[in-house]
Motif scaffolding. Structure first.
Motif, PDB file in Angstrom:
ATOM      1  N   ASN A 279      36.099  -8.359   4.458  1.00  0.00           N
ATOM      2  CA  ASN A 279      36.136  -9.693   5.391  1.00  0.00           C
ATOM      3  C   ASN A 279      35.794  -8.908   6.611  1.00  0.00           C
ATOM      4  O   ASN A 279      35.852  -8.315   7.679  1.00  0.00           O
ATOM      5  CB  ASN A 279      37.506  -9.972   4.805  1.00  0.00           C
ATOM      6  CG  ASN A 279      37.601  -9.623   3.385  1.00  0.00           C
ATOM      7  OD1 ASN A 279      37.222 -10.617   2.766  1.00  0.00           O
ATOM      8  ND2 ASN A 279      38.297  -8.810   3.531  1.00  0.00           N
TER       9      ASN A 279
ATOM     10  N   HIS B 150      31.646  -9.606   2.708  1.00  0.00           N
ATOM     11  CA  HIS B 150      30.516  -9.046   2.438  1.00  0.00           C
ATOM     12  C   HIS B 150      30.493  -7.959   1.389  1.00  0.00           C
ATOM     13  O   HIS B 150      31.181  -6.824   1.682  1.00  0.00           O
ATOM     14  CB  HIS B 150      29.408  -8.577   3.198  1.00  0.00           C
ATOM     15  CG  HIS B 150      27.575  -8.367   2.984  1.00  0.00           C
ATOM     16  ND1 HIS B 150      27.284  -8.729   2.336  1.00  0.00           N
ATOM     17  CD2 HIS B 150      27.512  -7.113   3.226  1.00  0.00           C
ATOM     18  CE1 HIS B 150      26.069  -7.632   2.210  1.00  0.00           C
ATOM     19  NE2 HIS B 150      26.598  -6.749   2.398  1.00  0.00           N
ATOM     20  N   LYS B 151      30.185  -7.977   0.134  1.00  0.00           N
ATOM     21  CA  LYS B 151      29.779  -6.752  -0.972  1.00  0.00           C
ATOM     22  C   LYS B 151      28.897  -5.498  -1.073  1.00  0.00           C
ATOM     23  O   LYS B 151      27.455  -6.137  -0.655  1.00  0.00           O
ATOM     24  CB  LYS B 151      30.250  -6.343  -2.053  1.00  0.00           C
ATOM     25  CG  LYS B 151      30.343  -5.752  -3.009  1.00  0.00           C
ATOM     26  CD  LYS B 151      30.953  -5.802  -4.300  1.00  0.00           C
ATOM     27  CE  LYS B 151      31.527  -4.925  -5.113  1.00  0.00           C
ATOM     28  NZ  LYS B 151      31.804  -5.408  -6.426  1.00  0.00           N
TER      29      LYS B 151
ATOM     30  N   ASP C  70      34.535   0.565  -3.740  1.00  0.00           N
ATOM     31  CA  ASP C  70      35.134  -0.812  -3.752  1.00  0.00           C
ATOM     32  C   ASP C  70      34.441  -1.202  -1.873  1.00  0.00           C
ATOM     33  O   ASP C  70      35.305  -1.117  -1.032  1.00  0.00           O
ATOM     34  CB  ASP C  70      36.288  -1.334  -3.500  1.00  0.00           C
ATOM     35  CG  ASP C  70      37.332  -2.253  -3.527  1.00  0.00           C
ATOM     36  OD1 ASP C  70      36.540  -3.296  -3.735  1.00  0.00           O
ATOM     37  OD2 ASP C  70      38.184  -2.244  -3.392  1.00  0.00           O
TER      38      ASP C  70
ATOM     39  N   THR D 136      33.553  -3.902  -0.696  1.00  0.00           N
ATOM     40  CA  THR D 136      33.822  -5.157  -0.280  1.00  0.00           C
ATOM     41  C   THR D 136      34.619  -5.378   1.450  1.00  0.00           C
ATOM     42  O   THR D 136      35.976  -4.958   1.806  1.00  0.00           O
ATOM     43  CB  THR D 136      34.427  -5.809  -0.561  1.00  0.00           C
ATOM     44  OG1 THR D 136      33.801  -5.816  -2.386  1.00  0.00           O
ATOM     45  CG2 THR D 136      34.529  -7.422  -0.279  1.00  0.00           C
TER      46      THR D 136
END
Length: 379
Positions: free
Chosen positions: A220, A251-252, A216, A218
């Motif tokens: 911020n 952004h991932k 995961d 991702t």
């Protein structure tokens, strides 16, 4: 005394006397010529001698102080006389008796004052604000010999064209120049708020969560730059650039790929001043391991045909398999190589039974793990 000659006869000679008064000639002395700068009064140095007791100045259209009979007073030239660069003054004596008045003159020079002019190459800019100054002062037919620049808290200079004068702090600054000619005439010019150094923005941001896992990844990003910032450019460290209008991007990163990324933020304010900052974010590797409890090597249907472990974040691996009597029937250090049910690479698949396995592995964090379990070979 005048006497007659003796006449003939009995009459005697006679005489008479007369007194004659001789006056001294009056003399006017206008004094030595002087050289003054435009705007200055001329100090007079007149004298009278001989029979003269006073004198009168004339010849100029300016103002005599105290008046034009003050031989050592001052004279203030007119604008026309200043423009002409000279004035001739005449001193005339008063008259006494029979002698005529005397006259003398003197020509005083009036030198022009410098006309101070200067410019700068970049009057307004972002810090660091370093500029070059250019003097264009003139002084009629005379030459400028000294320059006195004043840049306030950023110092002074005495050369004609100062270079690389740096106005570091944000604000507006006065600049003045005093120029002196070879005749000693001086003029100053001050330009108020002539130089302006714009404020520089301050770039700052936080990242949350940080670190993240590779399943995961991702993050911020929250802008915490100064309030004057008008555009933001984000370099996410993985080749992705986010447009200047995005203040708080999400952004991932690539799923399943661990690593560290240097994220850079570039900010610009209304004046075009730039600042940047960076922060390292991390996508952490993960460790998991699992292994089945049964397999069916004889069915040969592509499902559960071999027995092997799987996992994430494994850098070293070794598996041993034993029958119920403790005999080792299989081992490997390749996690991708499974047991096909044959004992020690024999010709035939072992009988249906429960086998004991042992696994020793090292994860990406450098930690060793030992596992023991059983697996059922099903035919």
């Amino acid at each position: 005394k005048f006497t007659t000659n003796d006449p003939p006869g009995p009459c005697p000679a006679v005489d008479d006397t007369m007194s004659i008064l001789i006056d001294q000639l009056p003399v006017a002395i206008a004094g030595e010529p002087r050289s003054v700068c435009a705007g200055q009064e001329i100090k007079l140095n007149g004298k009278v001698q001989g029979a003269a007791s006073a004198g009168t100045w004339s010849g100029g259209n300016g103002v005599f102080s105290k008046n034009n009979t003050d031989l050592t007073g001052t004279y203030k030239p007119t604008a026309q006389e200043i423009a002409a660069g000279k004035v001739t003054l005449i001193l005339t004596t008063n008259t006494t008796g029979l002698c005529p008045a005397d006259v003398d003159s003197v020509t005083h020079l009036i030198n022009p004052n410098p006309i101070v002019q200067f410019a700068v190459d970049t009057p307004k800019a972002c810090p660091p604000h370093c500029v070059d100054f250019f003097d264009s002062t003139t002084a009629g037919g005379t030459n400028i010999t000294t320059w006195e620049w004043d840049f306030g808290k950023y110092g002074k200079a005495t050369n004609k064209n100062p270079k690389e004068i740096c106005f570091v702090d944000p604000g507006k600054y006065d600049v003045s120049l005093k120029a002196t000619s070879d005749k000693g005439c001086t003029t100053s010019l001050k330009k108020d708020f002539y130089i302006e150094t714009y404020p520089k923005p301050v770039a700052a941001f936080t990242a949350n969560p940080n670190p993240v896992t590779l399943y995961d990844p991702t993050i911020n990003f929250y802008d915490q730059s100064s309030s004057d910032v008008k555009s933001w450019t984000w370099n996410m460290g993985d080749g992705k650039i986010i447009s200047p209008k995005t203040q708080n991007p999400v952004h991932k990163y690539e799923v399943g790929v661990s690593g560290k990324y240097i994220v850079k933020l570039f900010v610009v304010n209304d004046h075009g001043c730039v600042d940047s900052t960076y922060r390292t974010v991390e996508v952490l590797p993960e460790f998991t391991f699992f292994i089945p409890n049964a397999f069916t090597p004889t069915r040969d249907d592509g499902t559960n045909d071999t027995f092997f472990g799987k996992g994430v974040g494994i850098v070293e691996y070794h598996i041993w398999i034993f029958d119920r009597w403790g005999n080792m029937v299989f081992n490997t250090t390749n996690i991708n190589t499974g047991w096909d049910g044959r004992a020690n690479q024999g010709e035939f698949i072992a009988q249906q039974d429960v086998f004991v396995w042992k696994v020793r592995l090292k994860d990406v964090f450098g930690k060793y793990h030992d596992y023991i379990g059983t697996v059922t070979l099903v035919k």
